[in-house]
Motif scaffolding. Sequence first.
Motif, mmCIF file in Angstrom:
data_model
loop_
_atom_site.group_PDB
_atom_site.id
_atom_site.type_symbol
_atom_site.label_atom_id
_atom_site.label_comp_id
_atom_site.label_asym_id
_atom_site.label_seq_id
_atom_site.Cartn_x
_atom_site.Cartn_y
_atom_site.Cartn_z
ATOM 1 N N THR A 158 -3.927 13.326 4.419
ATOM 2 C CA THR A 158 -3.866 14.448 3.465
ATOM 3 C C THR A 158 -5.117 15.313 3.567
ATOM 4 N N ARG A 193 -7.144 15.609 6.184
ATOM 5 C CA ARG A 193 -7.131 16.354 7.445
ATOM 6 C C ARG A 193 -6.136 17.513 7.396
ATOM 7 N N LYS A 194 -5.007 17.281 6.739
ATOM 8 C CA LYS A 194 -4.020 18.357 6.625
ATOM 9 C C LYS A 194 -4.564 19.498 5.785
ATOM 10 N N ALA A 195 -5.232 19.160 4.673
ATOM 11 C CA ALA A 195 -5.820 20.212 3.837
ATOM 12 C C ALA A 195 -6.911 20.965 4.602
ATOM 13 N N ARG A 196 -7.721 20.232 5.355
ATOM 14 C CA ARG A 196 -8.775 20.874 6.134
ATOM 15 C C ARG A 196 -8.183 21.796 7.194
ATOM 16 N N SER A 197 -7.123 21.303 7.861
ATOM 17 C CA SER A 197 -6.484 22.151 8.878
ATOM 18 C C SER A 197 -5.889 23.404 8.253
ATOM 19 N N SER A 198 -5.293 23.255 7.079
ATOM 20 C CA SER A 198 -4.695 24.412 6.413
ATOM 21 C C SER A 198 -5.765 25.426 6.024
ATOM 22 N N ILE A 199 -6.898 24.930 5.483
ATOM 23 C CA ILE A 199 -7.977 25.839 5.094
ATOM 24 C C ILE A 199 -8.558 26.532 6.319
ATOM 25 N N GLU A 233 -7.019 27.129 9.139
ATOM 26 C CA GLU A 233 -6.047 28.103 9.625
ATOM 27 C C GLU A 233 -6.080 29.366 8.785
ATOM 28 N N THR A 234 -6.204 29.191 7.470
ATOM 29 C CA THR A 234 -6.309 30.367 6.594
ATOM 30 C C THR A 234 -7.580 31.152 6.899
ATOM 31 N N GLN A 268 -7.184 33.122 10.157
ATOM 32 C CA GLN A 268 -6.341 34.320 9.977
ATOM 33 C C GLN A 268 -7.096 35.404 9.218
ATOM 34 N N LEU A 276 -12.772 22.978 0.354
ATOM 35 C CA LEU A 276 -12.372 21.614 0.667
ATOM 36 C C LEU A 276 -13.155 20.590 -0.154
#
Length: 692
Positions: free
Chosen positions: A32, A34-40, A42-43, A46, A307
């Motif tokens: 979870t 790592r997924k949150a870190r990847s999402s942040i 990626e944001t 962008q 994060l």
Amino acid sequence: MAKPGQSSFRRILLSRILLLSVPVLLMGVYVTYRKARSSILETARQNLTESAVKKGESISESIKTLSTNLVSASESVVLQSGSPYQKQEFLDQLAKQLPTQVQCLQLISINTQNLAASTCGEQAISAFSASEWSQQETALLLDPSQVQVKALLPGTSPLDSTAKPSKNASKSQLRLVLSAPVYDSAGSLRYALSVQSALLKQERGKPGSLVGYPVVIDQDGTILAHPIAQRVGRNIEQEADGERLKTVMKNAIADQPPNFLHLFSFEKNGVELLAGYSAISSPITTQPDHKWIILAVTRLDSALSGLTEIQQVLIVLTFGLIAASLLATLYISRELALPLEQLRDYAGTEGHLHSIDRVPHNFKIREFNQLSEALDSMVERLKAWAEELETAWKEAQAANQLKNEFLANTSHELRTPLNAIIGCIRLVRDDCCDDREEEMDFLQRADDAAIHLLGIINDVLDIAKIEAGKLSVVLEPLDLRKLLKDVIDLQAVQIHQKGLEFITPDLQEPITVHADPAKLKQVLLNVVGNATKFTDKGSITITIRIETHHRKEAVGSLSSPSPSLVGGQEARPEESVSSLSRSLSPTALSSAKERLSPPLLVVVTVQDTGIGIEPAQQHKLFRPFVMIDGTTTRKFGGTGLGLAISRNLMELMGGSITLSSAGIGFGTAVEITLPILDPSALPIESTNGAKN
């Protein structure tokens, strides 16, 4: 009792569940995170790419706006024909009206390179050549494309050493010098209107901001703008991240879509940066393929500042889930271990085999209930087996006692006739007799004792053969009437000597049975002898009756006849007929075949008025070595083998023997049953008594 190194089921179950659940839980939290870190990330990527595009558009728009304003100002009448004072006042007013941050405005003479008016000192910010623009105005309105743009690097502008920077000025900003031609009223080139401006505000992004600070790099690799002033003017080849920056430039020059990259030494060594980039056409050259690379850069920790809160929430959630998992595991392990502990406590308590308590039931888990029922059934079987073992042990003890009594009785029974034989023979040997008649009397006594001793030994040998399965009979048709008459004659003297009444049947017709003459005679003598032995007064009655086979089965007094044995082997019907065919005529053989399923039975009953037997003890009398008690043995003598041998002999001959008594003092009745044959099966006797 638990052995060292062993653990309880509850503790093992608890540890195993925790070993499985906690790592899975931690792995889930990590995934979870790592997924949150990847999402942040990626944001952030962008947003930084979009910010780079907007910064590039802002630079192009600012240059275009400033060029337009500069062209409009160059067409002012004041600059074309006004006095020096008017020109200076016009520049001061223009510096305040321009939309971008203006550091300096100057009106420079093309011919003399002297300043006609200036807002920033007496030294020209740029030199111009008369060939840069046409000498005569060719159009009524100037084109913004005629505005020249130059980038100023640190140390290349006179303002860097003479002018005092303004409060908002920064050497790290992108500084440009824009110049436009000024024609006089006659259309001749007189002046160059130049403006030095900083187009970018170098502001440090706040934590969590995904806008980033701008960095501008020329296509030749020169850094035109950077938040660190020392890096402005350097080439990217001098940077530790030069290879990454070159890759960015290649992608941007090739007109690839805006993208992002990671930098590690572009601001400070060891600080990871995120950078979005885009490209714009270079404003300082007229070449259409020359570009500037615009970067929007921010620190990785700043991009991931959001994060931290997620990490704190995950830490709290992790500890909460571990605590909840521990409580749930404690509950589950208790629910699973409690039935086993109850079963263990039940099994570990002594005395359950002798109690009526049942194994614990009504568990919530079906398998434990099934295990409980299986244990309950096993306990019941163990109880039954224990009772059987106890009964067998008691019987073994009784049998051992009976054998001891048998040995004592047998030794006594053997010693008595042996003493008599020895005594009589010695009297004759020592010539102690008065005459020959007395000698013959002693010898007769010795002979009688020897015959009695031989009978005891034969009984012991017979019971040994029975237990070894080697006792055999030789079956043949015989007349039961004659055999019974011989038995009566042999026993009559002894019965009359005891003063007993002896009642016997008067048989007129022959009764043919299929038996071993010697063995059947042995059975009859044993039964009549027992009646004589255990009767002190009264009578002994022998009766014979004929019954149908079905009736005998109905009343239940006839035991199932065993197959006949010939020579110790089971005699099948065809083998019995074969053994008879050698000595019988065809008529007798046909009758013998009909005998194999006889419709009638002969029952010989020997009834006495002797001591009787208790009903509970009657079933034991047909066992070897068994007599009612020791006092009976001592009083009447015997080995206790007679009835056991008789039963086995009757079964071998296809008959049966039963005993009944109403109780002590009511006498005993023994019934001997045999199937009847057709009288024609008997061998024909000659006149001299020989069989043909």
